[in-house]
Design a protein around this motif. Sequence first.
Motif, mmCIF file in Angstrom:
data_model
loop_
_atom_site.group_PDB
_atom_site.id
_atom_site.type_symbol
_atom_site.label_atom_id
_atom_site.label_comp_id
_atom_site.label_asym_id
_atom_site.label_seq_id
_atom_site.Cartn_x
_atom_site.Cartn_y
_atom_site.Cartn_z
ATOM 1 N N TRP A 97 0.791 -1.223 0.000
ATOM 2 C CA TRP A 97 0.000 0.000 0.000
ATOM 3 C C TRP A 97 0.826 1.276 0.000
ATOM 4 O O TRP A 97 0.289 2.342 -0.305
ATOM 5 N N LEU A 98 2.106 1.205 0.323
ATOM 6 C CA LEU A 98 2.899 2.426 0.422
ATOM 7 C C LEU A 98 4.220 2.363 -0.339
ATOM 8 O O LEU A 98 4.611 3.358 -0.958
ATOM 9 N N CYS A 99 4.905 1.250 -0.304
ATOM 10 C CA CYS A 99 6.295 1.163 -0.760
ATOM 11 C C CYS A 99 6.512 1.737 -2.162
ATOM 12 O O CYS A 99 5.891 1.278 -3.131
ATOM 13 N N PRO A 100 7.392 2.735 -2.317
ATOM 14 C CA PRO A 100 7.669 3.301 -3.646
ATOM 15 C C PRO A 100 8.237 2.280 -4.622
ATOM 16 O O PRO A 100 7.980 2.362 -5.827
ATOM 17 N N HIS A 101 9.025 1.335 -4.110
ATOM 18 C CA HIS A 101 9.586 0.312 -4.995
ATOM 19 C C HIS A 101 8.481 -0.575 -5.553
ATOM 20 O O HIS A 101 8.470 -0.911 -6.747
ATOM 21 N N PHE A 102 7.549 -0.972 -4.717
ATOM 22 C CA PHE A 102 6.464 -1.833 -5.183
ATOM 23 C C PHE A 102 5.571 -1.105 -6.179
ATOM 24 O O PHE A 102 4.999 -1.724 -7.080
ATOM 25 N N SER A 103 5.447 0.212 -6.047
ATOM 26 C CA SER A 103 4.709 0.991 -7.038
ATOM 27 C C SER A 103 5.351 0.870 -8.410
ATOM 28 O O SER A 103 4.665 0.733 -9.433
ATOM 29 N N VAL A 104 6.691 0.912 -8.432
ATOM 30 C CA VAL A 104 7.412 0.748 -9.689
ATOM 31 C C VAL A 104 7.224 -0.666 -10.226
ATOM 32 O O VAL A 104 7.010 -0.870 -11.429
ATOM 33 N N VAL A 105 7.288 -1.674 -9.335
ATOM 34 C CA VAL A 105 7.089 -3.063 -9.739
ATOM 35 C C VAL A 105 5.758 -3.218 -10.462
ATOM 36 O O VAL A 105 5.680 -3.797 -11.556
ATOM 37 N N GLU A 106 4.697 -2.704 -9.877
ATOM 38 C CA GLU A 106 3.371 -2.865 -10.474
ATOM 39 C C GLU A 106 3.242 -2.095 -11.780
ATOM 40 O O GLU A 106 2.607 -2.567 -12.733
ATOM 41 N N THR A 107 3.822 -0.907 -11.841
ATOM 42 C CA THR A 107 3.750 -0.117 -13.080
ATOM 43 C C THR A 107 4.460 -0.833 -14.219
ATOM 44 O O THR A 107 3.920 -0.947 -15.333
ATOM 45 N N LEU A 108 5.663 -1.334 -13.964
ATOM 46 C CA LEU A 108 6.400 -2.052 -15.003
ATOM 47 C C LEU A 108 5.727 -3.385 -15.333
ATOM 48 O O LEU A 108 5.763 -3.827 -16.492
ATOM 49 N N ASN A 109 5.117 -4.018 -14.349
ATOM 50 C CA ASN A 109 4.350 -5.239 -14.625
ATOM 51 C C ASN A 109 3.266 -4.986 -15.663
ATOM 52 O O ASN A 109 3.088 -5.753 -16.608
ATOM 53 N N ARG A 110 2.524 -3.906 -15.446
ATOM 54 C CA ARG A 110 1.412 -3.602 -16.363
ATOM 55 C C ARG A 110 1.917 -3.308 -17.767
ATOM 56 O O ARG A 110 1.327 -3.752 -18.757
ATOM 57 N N LEU A 111 2.998 -2.552 -17.867
ATOM 58 C CA LEU A 111 3.551 -2.243 -19.188
ATOM 59 C C LEU A 111 4.062 -3.511 -19.874
ATOM 60 O O LEU A 111 3.807 -3.738 -21.067
ATOM 61 N N MET A 112 4.800 -4.338 -19.127
ATOM 62 C CA MET A 112 5.363 -5.554 -19.702
ATOM 63 C C MET A 112 4.262 -6.555 -20.056
ATOM 64 O O MET A 112 4.366 -7.267 -21.062
ATOM 65 N N GLN A 113 3.209 -6.600 -19.248
ATOM 66 C CA GLN A 113 2.107 -7.506 -19.549
ATOM 67 C C GLN A 113 1.397 -7.094 -20.828
ATOM 68 O O GLN A 113 1.002 -7.933 -21.638
ATOM 69 N N THR A 114 1.224 -5.793 -21.032
ATOM 70 C CA THR A 114 0.612 -5.326 -22.270
ATOM 71 C C THR A 114 1.501 -5.640 -23.472
ATOM 72 O O THR A 114 1.023 -6.001 -24.541
ATOM 73 N N ALA A 115 2.809 -5.501 -23.284
ATOM 74 C CA ALA A 115 3.738 -5.733 -24.389
ATOM 75 C C ALA A 115 3.894 -7.202 -24.738
ATOM 76 O O ALA A 115 4.025 -7.567 -25.914
ATOM 77 N N SER A 116 3.883 -8.081 -23.710
ATOM 78 C CA SER A 116 4.230 -9.476 -23.956
ATOM 79 C C SER A 116 3.218 -10.490 -23.438
ATOM 80 O O SER A 116 3.331 -11.688 -23.734
ATOM 81 N N PHE A 270 4.521 -16.533 1.674
ATOM 82 C CA PHE A 270 5.428 -15.802 2.547
ATOM 83 C C PHE A 270 5.628 -14.356 2.094
ATOM 84 O O PHE A 270 5.727 -13.445 2.919
ATOM 85 N N ALA A 271 5.701 -14.128 0.789
ATOM 86 C CA ALA A 271 6.013 -12.794 0.270
ATOM 87 C C ALA A 271 4.769 -11.984 -0.079
ATOM 88 O O ALA A 271 4.879 -10.937 -0.713
ATOM 89 N N CYS A 272 3.581 -12.427 0.341
ATOM 90 C CA CYS A 272 2.343 -11.702 0.032
ATOM 91 C C CYS A 272 2.404 -10.283 0.576
ATOM 92 O O CYS A 272 2.774 -10.060 1.736
ATOM 93 N N THR A 273 2.027 -9.301 -0.241
ATOM 94 C CA THR A 273 2.082 -7.898 0.152
ATOM 95 C C THR A 273 0.723 -7.344 0.551
ATOM 96 O O THR A 273 0.599 -6.143 0.777
ATOM 97 N N GLN A 274 -0.296 -8.183 0.634
ATOM 98 C CA GLN A 274 -1.644 -7.759 1.020
ATOM 99 C C GLN A 274 -2.181 -6.665 0.091
ATOM 100 O O GLN A 274 -2.916 -5.779 0.518
ATOM 101 N N CYS A 275 -1.808 -6.733 -1.177
ATOM 102 C CA CYS A 275 -2.306 -5.736 -2.127
ATOM 103 C C CYS A 275 -3.761 -5.978 -2.503
ATOM 104 O O CYS A 275 -4.417 -5.098 -3.053
ATOM 105 N N ALA A 276 -4.254 -7.192 -2.245
ATOM 106 C CA ALA A 276 -5.663 -7.567 -2.471
ATOM 107 C C ALA A 276 -6.062 -7.593 -3.942
ATOM 108 O O ALA A 276 -7.250 -7.603 -4.257
ATOM 109 N N GLN A 277 -5.088 -7.603 -4.845
ATOM 110 C CA GLN A 277 -5.460 -7.695 -6.253
ATOM 111 C C GLN A 277 -6.140 -9.021 -6.555
ATOM 112 O O GLN A 277 -7.047 -9.080 -7.393
#
Length: 324
Positions: A97-116, A270-277
């Motif tokens: 819900w807060l981590c700036p790094h995880f925000s980048v992870v999700e943003t790049l995930n979405r871009l890469m998922q659209t591309a590939s 173990f690594a769940c971030t509780q993002c609730a997606q």
Amino acid sequence: MSSQKAPLQRSRLLTQVGFFVLFTLTPLFDLFRYDLTERHAYILTYPWHLGIDDLLAGGNGQTAAVNILLYLFLPLLGLAALIIGIAWKWGRLYCGWLCPHFSVVETLNRLMQTASGKHSVWDKHATPPWEPDGRPARRDRRYWLLVVPAALGFAFLWAVVGLTYLMPPFQVYHGLLTGTLYRGEVIFLVAATTVLSLEFLFARHLFCRFGCALGLFQSFAWMVNKKAMVVGFERDRLLDCADCMGGHGSACDAVCPMRLKPRNIKRWMFACTQCAQCVSACASSNQHNPDGQLLHWVSGDAAKRNEAGFSALSQRDEDAGARR
């Protein structure tokens, strides 16, 4: 996503954006940073000294020890206790819900998922060609033209912001605009941008799962508490969940940014971030199901029952496999 769960993800996005802005602006207003040129920290605009100048000058070491205890160790222990306490009860909420790094992870995930069609270059299989609510998923290889620049841009931004936590922020930004950065600052920016670019492109999930000390400590605290908040699964409706995407797997598996299987037992999450997606995706894919969704956040005794049920189900499957 369905209208029922969309507000949850919108709220999460707002908290992520707000914290990212705070992360970026904090050094500018001396809310928290350590100034290497002045050799002391700033907290909430006030200089933060450890009171060891007298010791360095050959004075009273006892006073310095007390100051280090009061002004360094006790605040750090208090902050650690707060983070661990939150994680013990609710899991890695900071990460999701807060981590700036995880925000980048999700943003790049979405871009890469659209591309590939994949969240990561390491994924073996593409995600389903539909969104959880049944809409066709967008696929466009031209998005690769955005993936690499986005990773480089985020890496450079992180490097610049990281430098402002160590050097006077206005000096850094003035040096960038006028091309008058010091040699050490240039070396820092080049090295940090290179390392972060590679991490964002190839290892962002691996870092969150195995390399982030803050994330690991939160996960350990969460695992200890059997009543902590966890994603619960209605096991009796397993057949409804096994293939909710019409021959392309499960919606919850497809959306998890950490590439986990949300219906697994807790120790495999173990690594769940509780993002609730996964919870939101389940609601979307079951929006026309009269029995509703199968994934929910649960805590307390419900979390213990959920884990016990998973263990019993796993043992039953193992016994059945042994008989076969």
